[in-house]
Design an enzyme around this catalytic site. Structure first.
Site, PDB file in Angstrom:
ATOM      1  N   PRO A  75       0.860  -1.110  -0.028  1.00  0.00           N
ATOM      2  CA  PRO A  75      -0.044  -0.165  -0.052  1.00  0.00           C
ATOM      3  C   PRO A  75       0.864   1.113  -0.060  1.00  0.00           C
ATOM      4  CG  PRO A  75       0.139  -1.182   2.021  1.00  0.00           C
ATOM      5  CD  PRO A  75       1.197  -1.773   1.298  1.00  0.00           C
ATOM      6  N   GLU A  76       0.549   1.607  -1.197  1.00  0.00           N
ATOM      7  CA  GLU A  76       1.201   3.495  -0.932  1.00  0.00           C
ATOM      8  C   GLU A  76       0.129   4.365  -0.824  1.00  0.00           C
ATOM      9  OE1 GLU A  76       3.891   4.031  -4.600  1.00  0.00           O
ATOM     10  OE2 GLU A  76       3.974   1.763  -4.760  1.00  0.00           O
ATOM     11  N   HIS A  79      -4.114 -15.462   8.838  1.00  0.00           N
ATOM     12  CA  HIS A  79      -3.438 -14.179   9.055  1.00  0.00           C
ATOM     13  C   HIS A  79      -4.270 -12.746   9.422  1.00  0.00           C
ATOM     14  CE1 HIS A  79      -0.007 -16.323   7.346  1.00  0.00           C
ATOM     15  NE2 HIS A  79      -0.825 -16.598   6.129  1.00  0.00           N
ATOM     16  N   ARG A 109       2.408 -11.250   5.756  1.00  0.00           N
ATOM     17  CA  ARG A 109       4.099 -10.883   5.901  1.00  0.00           C
ATOM     18  C   ARG A 109       4.324 -10.494   7.203  1.00  0.00           C
ATOM     19  NH1 ARG A 109       6.628  -8.977   0.544  1.00  0.00           N
ATOM     20  NH2 ARG A 109       8.568  -9.205   1.474  1.00  0.00           N
ATOM     21  N   ARG A 168      21.851  16.296  -3.025  1.00  0.00           N
ATOM     22  CA  ARG A 168      21.818  14.845  -2.780  1.00  0.00           C
ATOM     23  C   ARG A 168      22.466  14.216  -3.904  1.00  0.00           C
ATOM     24  NH1 ARG A 168      18.832  12.183   0.996  1.00  0.00           N
ATOM     25  NH2 ARG A 168      18.106  13.703   2.545  1.00  0.00           N
TER      26      ARG A 168
END
Length: 276
Positions: free
Chosen positions: A2-3, A92, A117, A157
């Site tokens: 999920p972003e 899960h 996970r 950077r």
DNA sequence: AGAAGGCCCTGCGTGC
DNA sequence: TGCACGCAGGGCCTTC
């Protein structure tokens, strides 16, 4: 998984089910997600009333009556589902809440947190700001995010711009998929030094980030494997991905083959012709 | 300080 | 069919 767009999709679905609802029962399955769950989490939640869920980067924040906030992060494989009757919990399913409308006693909404996970995490905090959020950069869809901000954040950077986009301290909520997609639409090579993103490129990149995130939210996010919306629908933005997961396929703009490389241990997909 | 790699964990696709 | 391996949307920690 999920972003920002996936988490925002989840937030929007949770809003009517959680806001102004009282927690009747809380169930904790495995207490060992990314970090141990808070002590006595179930007891501390029972009887409490939720406010409207908020999002910060990839985090969900649900305020409780009093001054505490429930924090949820879905990690790589986490998902949240809503049910209108008591669900049967699977292997899960690590966390479940049964909720009733604020003036009711009988649970009508059930929220289940599933994470194979176990990279996700759950916390309960009462301070003004959670340490996990203290260092986080601005919301890319908010007012604080601008081409001037991005150019300043990336200045000096030496690492690649793709890696800088994944740094939550610089910009919040962007993950591997949308970093690749935004760079494609901005016409910027993921290998370019972050410090070289100035003026024109910063303008194109901020616009591309906003655009791709908004389009993904409108489609319910990107479902590759684990992501589902709380109602069970998948996210359809996967059909609109221009480069992510498309190694060897033709670029939709120039017909070159999409290339895959590894940067800081993460896969990057890009068009070597369109992106400079 | 910034950059890069390892690590946490399970599941699934690929290739032998 | 079975098994070993690599890889996956994230982020912390250690090392250089």
């Amino acid at each position: 998984m999920p972003e920002l767009p996936e988490v925002e999709t989840v937030r929007l679905a949770l809003l009517p089910a959680l806001e102004n609802h009282r927690i009747i029962t809380a169930h904790v399955g495995r207490p060992d997600l990314r970090w141990p769950l808070p002590e006595k989490l179930a007891d501390r939640l029972t009887g409490r009333i939720f406010g409207a869920p908020q999002r910060r980067g990839k985090f969900l924040l649900v305020p409780l009556d009093g001054r505490e906030t429930l924090l949820l992060h879905l990690g790589m494989s986490g998902s949240i589902r809503l049910h209108d009757s008591p669900p049967k919990l699977g292997a899960h399913d690590h966390f479940m809440l049964a909720m009733a409308p604020v003036d009711g006693e009988v649970a009508t909404n059930f929220m289940v947190f599933n994470d194979p996970r176990r990279f996700g995490w759950i916390d309960l905090f009462s301070d003004e700001i959670h340490p996990m959020l203290a260092q986080m950069g601005p919301e890319p869809l908010g007012n604080m995010f601008s081409e001037a901000y991005l150019a300043a954040a990336f200045a000096n950077r030496s690492g690649p711009v793709k890696t800088a986009l994944l740094n939550q301290q610089l910009v919040a909520g962007i993950g591997n998929i949308y970093a690749c997609e935004a760079l494609f639409y901005a016409g910027i090579s993921p290998r370019r030094k972050a410090g070289s993103i100035k003026a024109r490129r910063a303008q194109r990149l901020t616009a591309a980030i906003r655009d791709v995130l908004q389009r993904a939210i409108a489609e319910g996010g990107t479902s590759l494997r684990d992501h589902v919306q709380p109602g069970g629908e998948i996210g359809y933005f996967v059909q609109q991905l221009a480069v992510y997961g498309r190694e060897g396929q033709a670029c939709q703009r120039c017909d070159s083959r999409i290339r895959a490389i590894v940067q800081s241990g993460r896969s990057t997909f890009y068009c070597p012709t369109c992106q400079r």
